[in-house]
Design an enzyme around this catalytic site. Sequence first.
Site, mmCIF file in Angstrom:
data_model
loop_
_atom_site.group_PDB
_atom_site.id
_atom_site.type_symbol
_atom_site.label_atom_id
_atom_site.label_comp_id
_atom_site.label_asym_id
_atom_site.label_seq_id
_atom_site.Cartn_x
_atom_site.Cartn_y
_atom_site.Cartn_z
ATOM 1 N N CYS A 132 -10.506 -6.320 -4.138
ATOM 2 C CA CYS A 132 -9.603 -7.769 -4.722
ATOM 3 C C CYS A 132 -10.786 -8.967 -4.078
ATOM 4 O O CYS A 132 -10.685 -9.661 -3.951
ATOM 5 C CB CYS A 132 -8.814 -7.422 -4.275
ATOM 6 S SG CYS A 132 -7.756 -5.892 -5.721
ATOM 7 N N HIS A 183 -6.215 -14.775 -4.276
ATOM 8 C CA HIS A 183 -6.780 -13.298 -5.559
ATOM 9 C C HIS A 183 -5.465 -13.522 -6.388
ATOM 10 O O HIS A 183 -3.866 -14.009 -5.758
ATOM 11 C CB HIS A 183 -6.139 -12.784 -4.154
ATOM 12 C CG HIS A 183 -6.451 -11.318 -4.901
ATOM 13 N ND1 HIS A 183 -7.548 -10.917 -6.127
ATOM 14 C CD2 HIS A 183 -5.760 -10.063 -5.194
ATOM 15 C CE1 HIS A 183 -6.328 -9.532 -6.963
ATOM 16 N NE2 HIS A 183 -5.847 -8.909 -5.568
ATOM 17 N N ASN A 227 -4.345 -8.676 -12.883
ATOM 18 C CA ASN A 227 -5.411 -8.889 -11.669
ATOM 19 C C ASN A 227 -6.255 -8.234 -11.932
ATOM 20 O O ASN A 227 -6.715 -6.665 -12.109
ATOM 21 C CB ASN A 227 -4.118 -8.174 -10.369
ATOM 22 C CG ASN A 227 -5.509 -7.340 -9.382
ATOM 23 O OD1 ASN A 227 -6.153 -7.912 -9.412
ATOM 24 N ND2 ASN A 227 -4.741 -6.774 -8.328
HETATM 25 O O1 UT7 Z 1 -4.730 -6.675 -5.710
HETATM 26 C C1 UT7 Z 1 -4.624 -6.156 -4.355
HETATM 27 C C2 UT7 Z 1 -3.400 -5.819 -4.029
HETATM 28 N N1 UT7 Z 1 -2.712 -5.710 -4.047
HETATM 29 C C3 UT7 Z 1 -1.279 -6.590 -4.452
HETATM 30 O O2 UT7 Z 1 -1.030 -6.605 -4.043
HETATM 31 C C4 UT7 Z 1 -0.071 -5.362 -4.935
HETATM 32 C C5 UT7 Z 1 0.870 -6.056 -3.674
HETATM 33 N N2 UT7 Z 1 2.368 -5.180 -4.571
HETATM 34 C C6 UT7 Z 1 2.888 -5.173 -5.870
HETATM 35 O O3 UT7 Z 1 2.683 -6.420 -5.890
HETATM 36 C C7 UT7 Z 1 4.495 -4.940 -5.706
HETATM 37 O O4 UT7 Z 1 4.802 -4.231 -4.510
HETATM 38 C C8 UT7 Z 1 4.338 -4.234 -7.528
HETATM 39 C C9 UT7 Z 1 4.102 -5.253 -8.531
HETATM 40 C C10 UT7 Z 1 3.570 -2.869 -7.328
HETATM 41 C C11 UT7 Z 1 6.108 -3.594 -6.901
HETATM 42 O O5 UT7 Z 1 6.679 -4.349 -6.918
HETATM 43 P P1 UT7 Z 1 8.308 -4.766 -6.277
HETATM 44 O O6 UT7 Z 1 9.360 -5.352 -6.173
HETATM 45 O O7 UT7 Z 1 7.448 -4.004 -4.512
HETATM 46 O O8 UT7 Z 1 8.963 -3.195 -7.104
HETATM 47 P P2 UT7 Z 1 9.142 -1.684 -6.414
HETATM 48 O O9 UT7 Z 1 7.967 -0.699 -5.760
HETATM 49 O O10 UT7 Z 1 9.430 -1.586 -4.620
HETATM 50 O O11 UT7 Z 1 9.696 -1.109 -7.149
HETATM 51 C C12 UT7 Z 1 11.546 -1.013 -6.978
HETATM 52 C C13 UT7 Z 1 12.214 -0.497 -8.267
HETATM 53 C C14 UT7 Z 1 11.448 0.658 -8.194
HETATM 54 O O12 UT7 Z 1 13.239 1.171 -8.745
HETATM 55 P P3 UT7 Z 1 14.419 2.251 -7.460
HETATM 56 O O13 UT7 Z 1 13.453 2.791 -7.009
HETATM 57 O O14 UT7 Z 1 14.155 0.504 -6.845
HETATM 58 O O15 UT7 Z 1 15.184 2.440 -8.709
HETATM 59 C C15 UT7 Z 1 10.435 0.894 -9.228
HETATM 60 O O16 UT7 Z 1 10.425 3.196 -9.143
HETATM 61 O O17 UT7 Z 1 11.178 -1.001 -10.031
HETATM 62 C C16 UT7 Z 1 10.743 -0.005 -9.842
HETATM 63 N N3 UT7 Z 1 9.626 -0.385 -10.761
HETATM 64 C C17 UT7 Z 1 9.461 -0.658 -12.158
HETATM 65 N N4 UT7 Z 1 10.382 -0.580 -13.069
HETATM 66 C C18 UT7 Z 1 10.490 -1.180 -14.350
HETATM 67 C C19 UT7 Z 1 8.313 -0.119 -10.827
HETATM 68 N N5 UT7 Z 1 7.313 -0.263 -11.709
HETATM 69 C C20 UT7 Z 1 8.100 -1.070 -12.715
HETATM 70 C C21 UT7 Z 1 7.592 -1.112 -13.906
HETATM 71 N N6 UT7 Z 1 8.839 -1.497 -14.615
HETATM 72 N N7 UT7 Z 1 6.979 -0.934 -14.542
#
Ligand code: UT7
Length: 329
Positions: free
Chosen positions: A116, A256, A286
């Site tokens: 990125c 970004h 993204n």
């Molecule tokens: O561009 C390159 C660099 N990349 C980035 O900058 C991305 C950085 N990271 C992020 O943007 C975020 O971490 C994500 C969008 C990838 C994920 O968001 P988050 O708030 O960190 O969610 P998480 O991974 O901690 O997941 C929270 C919950 C989990 O469920 P439990 O374990 O709390 O029951 C996930 O399983 O949300 C769940 N989850 C979803 N639920 C519904 C993960 N993806 C989804 C989804 N729909 N698509």
Amino acid sequence: MAKIFAAITGVGGYVPEDILSNTDLEKMVDTTDEWITTRTGIKERRILKDPNKATSDMGVEVVKQILEKTGISPEEIDMLICATVTPDTTFPDTANTILAKVGSKNAFGYDINAACSGFLYALTTGAKFIESGMYKKVIVIGADKMSSIIDYTDRSTCIIFGDGAGGVLLEPNTEGNGFIDAVLRGDGAGREFLHMKAGGSLKPATAETVASKEHYVFQDGKPVFKAAVTGMVNTVNQVLERNQLTVEDIDWLVPHQANMRIINSVGDMLEIPKEKVMVNIHKFGNTTAGTLPLCLWDYESKLKKGDHIMFTAFGGGFTWGSVLLKWAY
Ligand code: UT7
């Protein structure tokens, strides 16, 4: 002799026609429009569906647009740098494929793989070729067909990424407008959080790597999120400090587009007004190396000569950094 600055003199952008909306994704994986919107700010992304089209084809559209807008011919291009993690083929590089497809006869080029942050690494590299006086017309592209490396059964990644490309033409400027400074960083220790497991020399493709889905993006989102906010804020501040500027001097922040919450956190920590922050993540998601030039493409009509533009990015590697330039038209 007046100092030569590398000025952006034209911008191009391209996104495929096909839209993948949050509602579409609700039918593919266990997710909701509400979760995606509140956790990422993304409403839809574009997908290059034609199986015969690749990253270079999006790059070609960008170059054609730049040539048309600036009135230069393919023969006049000296150099083309393409930032991408989704090259058409492992080799040859995508930059040379783009050059061939647009009919450029007098140029050379290469790809930069910095995920990125790729556009910032490429922009800095291109600027140095202009500033040195070696070249007069350098095109810098950020292009990714992320749909080619996304597992559409993995809800944690498939909701984020989209396909798209953008780019700029760099030319010499002696009025003081153009590339001013960059702070670029890399730390391979972050590679465990965001990578593709197979397909390289470490783990070449086999039937097993395909079956175990190791040719897709793997991301552990939380650590990436935290490092992204800190890395972007720190490098913006370093660039400002080095140039005796403050946040008030920034006319546009071009972050970004990875997650609206990351963009908001960076903006809040820098205390920059929201109306100065470029955002199009809701439309395109993204697009990896494509996000920054696609922002410029979207906001081009609002930019004024002399505006201070601060780019900032963070991505796989980890790679990150910030670039400051003065708009030239
Ligand atoms: O561009 C390159 C660099 N990349 C980035 O900058 C991305 C950085 N990271 C992020 O943007 C975020 O971490 C994500 C969008 C990838 C994920 O968001 P988050 O708030 O960190 O969610 P998480 O991974 O901690 O997941 C929270 C919950 C989990 O469920 P439990 O374990 O709390 O029951 C996930 O399983 O949300 C769940 N989850 C979803 N639920 C519904 C993960 N993806 C989804 C989804 N729909 N698509």
